[in-house]
Design a protein around this motif. Structure first.
Motif, short mmCIF file in Angstrom:
data_model
loop_
_atom_site.label_atom_id
_atom_site.label_comp_id
_atom_site.label_asym_id
_atom_site.label_seq_id
_atom_site.Cartn_x
_atom_site.Cartn_y
_atom_site.Cartn_z
N ALA A 186 0.85 -1.18 0.00
CA ALA A 186 0.00 0.00 0.00
C ALA A 186 0.89 1.24 0.00
O ALA A 186 2.06 1.17 0.41
CB ALA A 186 -0.91 -0.01 1.22
N PRO A 187 0.37 2.37 -0.44
CA PRO A 187 1.18 3.59 -0.49
C PRO A 187 1.79 3.94 0.87
O PRO A 187 1.09 3.96 1.89
CB PRO A 187 0.17 4.66 -0.92
CG PRO A 187 -0.86 3.92 -1.67
CD PRO A 187 -0.98 2.59 -0.99
N GLY A 188 3.09 4.18 0.88
CA GLY A 188 3.78 4.55 2.10
C GLY A 188 4.02 3.44 3.09
O GLY A 188 4.47 3.68 4.21
N VAL A 236 -5.75 -12.20 5.35
CA VAL A 236 -6.61 -12.51 4.21
C VAL A 236 -7.17 -13.93 4.26
O VAL A 236 -7.90 -14.33 3.35
CB VAL A 236 -5.88 -12.27 2.88
CG1 VAL A 236 -5.39 -10.84 2.78
CG2 VAL A 236 -4.73 -13.26 2.70
N LYS A 237 -6.83 -14.66 5.28
CA LYS A 237 -7.27 -16.05 5.39
C LYS A 237 -8.79 -16.13 5.40
O LYS A 237 -9.46 -15.35 6.08
CB LYS A 237 -6.69 -16.67 6.65
CG LYS A 237 -6.77 -18.19 6.70
CD LYS A 237 -5.96 -18.74 7.86
CE LYS A 237 -4.48 -18.54 7.66
NZ LYS A 237 -3.67 -19.11 8.75
N GLY A 238 -9.31 -17.07 4.61
CA GLY A 238 -10.75 -17.20 4.51
C GLY A 238 -11.36 -16.35 3.41
O GLY A 238 -12.53 -16.54 3.04
N ASP A 282 -9.15 -1.87 2.88
CA ASP A 282 -7.78 -2.11 3.36
C ASP A 282 -6.99 -3.04 2.45
O ASP A 282 -5.77 -3.15 2.60
CB ASP A 282 -7.81 -2.72 4.77
CG ASP A 282 -8.12 -1.68 5.84
OD1 ASP A 282 -8.36 -2.08 7.00
OD2 ASP A 282 -8.13 -0.48 5.51
N ASP A 283 -7.65 -3.70 1.52
CA ASP A 283 -6.94 -4.56 0.57
C ASP A 283 -6.36 -3.75 -0.58
O ASP A 283 -5.65 -4.31 -1.43
CB ASP A 283 -7.89 -5.62 0.01
CG ASP A 283 -8.37 -6.60 1.06
OD1 ASP A 283 -9.57 -6.94 1.04
OD2 ASP A 283 -7.56 -7.02 1.91
N THR A 284 -6.65 -2.47 -0.64
CA THR A 284 -6.12 -1.62 -1.70
C THR A 284 -4.60 -1.58 -1.63
O THR A 284 -4.01 -1.27 -0.60
CB THR A 284 -6.68 -0.20 -1.58
OG1 THR A 284 -8.10 -0.25 -1.81
CG2 THR A 284 -6.04 0.74 -2.58
N ALA A 285 -3.95 -1.92 -2.75
CA ALA A 285 -2.49 -1.99 -2.80
C ALA A 285 -2.07 -2.36 -4.22
O ALA A 285 -2.90 -2.75 -5.05
CB ALA A 285 -1.97 -3.03 -1.82
N GLN A 331 -2.29 -2.96 -9.85
CA GLN A 331 -3.01 -2.17 -8.85
C GLN A 331 -4.39 -2.76 -8.58
O GLN A 331 -5.14 -3.04 -9.50
CB GLN A 331 -3.17 -0.73 -9.34
CG GLN A 331 -3.98 0.17 -8.41
CD GLN A 331 -3.24 0.49 -7.12
OE1 GLN A 331 -2.07 0.85 -7.15
NE2 GLN A 331 -3.95 0.39 -5.99
N VAL A 332 -4.70 -2.88 -7.30
CA VAL A 332 -6.04 -3.27 -6.86
C VAL A 332 -6.56 -2.14 -5.98
O VAL A 332 -5.91 -1.77 -5.00
CB VAL A 332 -6.02 -4.59 -6.08
CG1 VAL A 332 -7.38 -4.86 -5.45
CG2 VAL A 332 -5.62 -5.74 -6.99
N THR A 333 -7.71 -1.60 -6.33
CA THR A 333 -8.32 -0.53 -5.56
C THR A 333 -9.73 -0.97 -5.16
O THR A 333 -10.53 -1.34 -6.03
CB THR A 333 -8.39 0.77 -6.36
OG1 THR A 333 -7.07 1.14 -6.77
CG2 THR A 333 -8.99 1.89 -5.52
N VAL A 334 -9.99 -0.93 -3.87
CA VAL A 334 -11.30 -1.33 -3.35
C VAL A 334 -11.98 -0.08 -2.78
O VAL A 334 -11.47 0.53 -1.84
CB VAL A 334 -11.17 -2.41 -2.27
CG1 VAL A 334 -12.56 -2.88 -1.83
CG2 VAL A 334 -10.35 -3.58 -2.78
#
Length: 125
Positions: free
Chosen positions: A40-42, A64-66, A89-92, A120-123
């Motif tokens: 993730a950024p930073g 991320v389990k499950g 929070d999965d954005t990264a 890139q994944v953005t949620v």
């Protein structure tokens, strides 16, 4: 020199799903442990999941389990990361990595020898 190319990232709403793919250039792919990391950024690059060369063993981060599943298709030189129930929070940027071992699953960045450029994944919430 193994080359890895990720695809499948994008923008998704919270609760949605994405499947990332990573295709390798060399036939030695089938003898390597493959992993997914994210950054993730930073923030530091963190481990997400790993899979043994035969797909007999997997290792998933607690965060991320499950929700996330790792799999591979050695005939296609491709490893996948199925991501369900996505959260902001999965954005990264998600990176694919290869480790020159057939069975030793590891979570450290330094323990992987080849890396992709990331996707890139953005949620959105």
């Amino acid at each position: 020199q193994e080359q890895l190319v990720e695809s499948g990232g994008g923008l998704v709403q919270a609760g949605g799903s994405l499947r990332l793919s990573c295709t390798a250039s060399e036939r030695t792919f089938s003898s390597y442990v493959m992993g997914w990391f994210r950054q993730a950024p930073g923030k530091e690059r963190n481990f997400v999941a790993a899979i043994s060369s035969s797909a007999g063993s997997t290792y998933i981060a607690d965060s991320v389990k499950g929700r996330f599943t790792i799999s591979r298709d050695n005939a296609a030189n491709t490893v996948y990361l199925q991501m369900n129930s996505l959260k902001p929070d999965d954005t990264a940027v998600y990176y694919c990595a290869a480790r020159r071992s057939s069975w030793q699953l590891r979570s450290g960045v330094a323990e992987y020898h080849y890396w992709g450029q990331g996707t890139q994944v953005t949620v959105s919430s």
